[in-house]
Design a protein around this motif. Structure first.
Motif, PDB file in Angstrom:
ATOM      1  N   GLN A   1     -48.063  27.882  29.466  1.00 22.68           N
ATOM      2  CA  GLN A   1     -46.930  28.241  30.315  1.00 22.68           C
ATOM      3  C   GLN A   1     -45.613  28.072  29.562  1.00 22.68           C
ATOM      4  OE1 GLN A   1     -46.213  25.618  33.644  1.00 22.68           O
ATOM      5  NE2 GLN A   1     -45.172  27.209  34.823  1.00 22.68           N
TER       6      GLN A   1
ATOM      7  N   VAL B   1     -45.221  30.934  27.083  1.00 25.38           N
ATOM      8  CA  VAL B   1     -44.851  32.192  27.751  1.00 25.38           C
ATOM      9  C   VAL B   1     -43.388  32.173  28.154  1.00 25.38           C
ATOM     10  CG1 VAL B   1     -45.186  33.579  29.831  1.00 25.38           C
ATOM     11  CG2 VAL B   1     -47.169  32.731  28.573  1.00 25.38           C
TER      12      VAL B   1
ATOM     13  N   ALA C   1     -43.480  43.284  28.411  1.00 26.11           N
ATOM     14  CA  ALA C   1     -44.871  42.855  28.256  1.00 26.11           C
ATOM     15  C   ALA C   1     -45.392  42.197  29.533  1.00 26.11           C
ATOM     16  CB  ALA C   1     -44.993  41.891  27.076  1.00 26.11           C
ATOM     17  N   TRP C   2     -46.588  42.592  29.972  1.00 27.70           N
ATOM     18  CA  TRP C   2     -47.141  42.081  31.233  1.00 27.70           C
ATOM     19  C   TRP C   2     -47.377  40.575  31.201  1.00 27.70           C
ATOM     20  CZ3 TRP C   2     -51.789  39.560  30.996  1.00 27.70           C
ATOM     21  CH2 TRP C   2     -52.560  39.778  29.848  1.00 27.70           C
ATOM     22  N   TRP C   3     -47.767  40.043  30.024  1.00 29.42           N
ATOM     23  CA  TRP C   3     -48.101  38.627  29.949  1.00 29.42           C
ATOM     24  C   TRP C   3     -46.876  37.725  30.108  1.00 29.42           C
ATOM     25  CZ3 TRP C   3     -45.608  36.157  26.021  1.00 29.42           C
ATOM     26  CH2 TRP C   3     -45.186  36.924  24.937  1.00 29.42           C
TER      27      TRP C   3
ATOM     28  N   TYR D   1     -45.028  37.654  32.531  1.00 25.88           N
ATOM     29  CA  TYR D   1     -44.895  37.314  33.949  1.00 25.88           C
ATOM     30  C   TYR D   1     -45.950  36.292  34.389  1.00 25.88           C
ATOM     31  CZ  TYR D   1     -41.882  41.428  34.117  1.00 25.88           C
ATOM     32  OH  TYR D   1     -40.871  42.339  33.896  1.00 25.88           O
ATOM     33  N   LEU D   2     -46.651  35.694  33.422  1.00 24.64           N
ATOM     34  CA  LEU D   2     -47.744  34.782  33.748  1.00 24.64           C
ATOM     35  C   LEU D   2     -47.325  33.316  33.819  1.00 24.64           C
ATOM     36  CD1 LEU D   2     -50.673  36.270  31.597  1.00 24.64           C
ATOM     37  CD2 LEU D   2     -50.189  36.611  34.032  1.00 24.64           C
TER      38      LEU D   2
ATOM     39  N   LEU E   1     -49.769  30.603  35.719  1.00 27.73           N
ATOM     40  CA  LEU E   1     -50.428  29.601  34.877  1.00 27.73           C
ATOM     41  C   LEU E   1     -50.198  28.194  35.430  1.00 27.73           C
ATOM     42  CD1 LEU E   1     -49.696  30.918  31.261  1.00 27.73           C
ATOM     43  CD2 LEU E   1     -51.938  30.650  32.317  1.00 27.73           C
TER      44      LEU E   1
END
Length: 332
Positions: free
Chosen positions: A33, A36, A240-242, A244-245, A249
């Motif tokens: 997390q 990201v 990038a989609w990741w 938003y994780l 997480l």
């Protein structure tokens, strides 16, 4: 009798080790997390915007969970009346501010400090904060006096922080950024008490976590809107989609810890999850060189010292009864 002994032996030799491994892996979600949110902050050039995105994505997930059940919808809708009744001290409703500080510090400093340094300073701050909160009786039924193991754990946490920032000692900007996660860790020690109180008041930890996200998102979002209005920042969404994780997480970590504590207990869970956080943070910096962070020997040493400090500080509380909802609050 023999069957009970065999079952007990199996639990000790097979089940508990497997649960420990699972907890270590679950603990690695926290540095993921941080990585990201740190990259989002780096791309957007603003830790505030990164934190809003992280809280926003987590809030969307929690809104779906809350709205899916009639009981949680009713519990959540009762919050305005409960706040107005003042049956719960008002500061408990603001525990989300602590989470906001943690996520903001991730976006503002994790990409510069490196995930390992960030996580070590954050955990060190949490160790010290936890000892102080226990001493003052914040969030616990019985005050825990300072004793040698607890003071030693706090001192080791300070040593760990110094060790991980040593490679950047000649860079004042980096040292200044390291203060952010340390302060966030200090604030995070009080957050479980607030989350637990809200959970007891509403009757649901899910509602408490959702409220936590709403408070954090509102504060960070308002600050961002003011800064945009003043022309201090221009925000664009990451592609990038990741990216938003970050929020999901964090929520996944909370859910896994809530499940694993039933088989391990608080002490083993705390030690294993802390180990996972530190191991995972070092591995991320080492295995993903594209993040631009180096892993020094003193960084690894600092992580080990932080784990030792956390372990020593936790031992005196091994026999203390802790409710499950308090544990879940500590992971948010």
């Amino acid at each position: 009798m023999n069957e009970l002994k065999a079952k007990s032996t199996t639990e000790k030799t097979v089940v508990v080790p497997l649960l420990l491994i699972a907890t270590i892996l679950a603990g690695m979600l926290s540095p993921m997390q941080s990585a990201v949110n740190g990259q989002v902050g780096k791309q957007l050039g603003d830790g505030n915007a990164s934190a809003v995105i992280s809280f926003g994505s987590g809030l969307v997930v929690m809104a779906i969970v809350i709205l899916a059940r009639k009981s949680t919808r009713q519990q959540f809708s009762s919050i305005p009346k409960k706040i107005a009744s003042r049956s719960l001290p008002w500061w408990n409703w603001l525990a989300g501010c602590c989470g906001a500080m943690v996520v903001f510090s991730e976006g503002a400093s994790a990409s510069v400090l490196g995930v390992a340094t960030f996580q070590t300073t954050l955990i060190s701050g949490m160790v010290i904060s936890g000892l102080v909160c226990d001493r003052l009786g914040i969030g616990v039924a019985i005050k825990q006096p300072f004793n040698f193991p607890r003071v030693l754990g706090a001192l080791l946490a300070i040593v760990a922080t110094v060790l991980v920032v040593l490679p950047s000692w000649q860079a004042p900007k980096v040292i200044a950024l390291a203060i952010l996660p340390f302060l966030a860790g200090l604030l995070a020690g009080w957050q479980p008490a607030g989350n637990s109180a809200v959970a007891q008041e509403t009757g649901s930890m899910l509602v408490s976590i959702t409220w936590n996200f709403i408070v954090g998102f509102s504060i960070l979002g308002l600050a961002l809107l003011i800064r945009i209005g003043m022309g201090q920042v221009t925000v664009s969404l990451p592609e990038a989609w990741w990216m938003y994780l970050g929020g999901p997480l964090g929520l996944l970590s909370i859910a896994l810890m809530a499940l694993l504590v039933r088989g391990l207990g608080l002490l083993l869970l705390g030690l294993a999850s802390t180990a996972g956080q530190l191991i995972g943070s070092v591995l991320i910096d080492w295995l993903i060189p594209s993040l631009g962070n180096q892993v020094y020997l003193v960084t690894v040493l600092g992580a080990v010292v932080a784990l030792a400090g956390a372990g020593i500080a936790m031992v005196p509380s091994a026999n203390k009864h802790v409710k499950l909802d308090e544990l879940e609050g500590k992971n948010q």
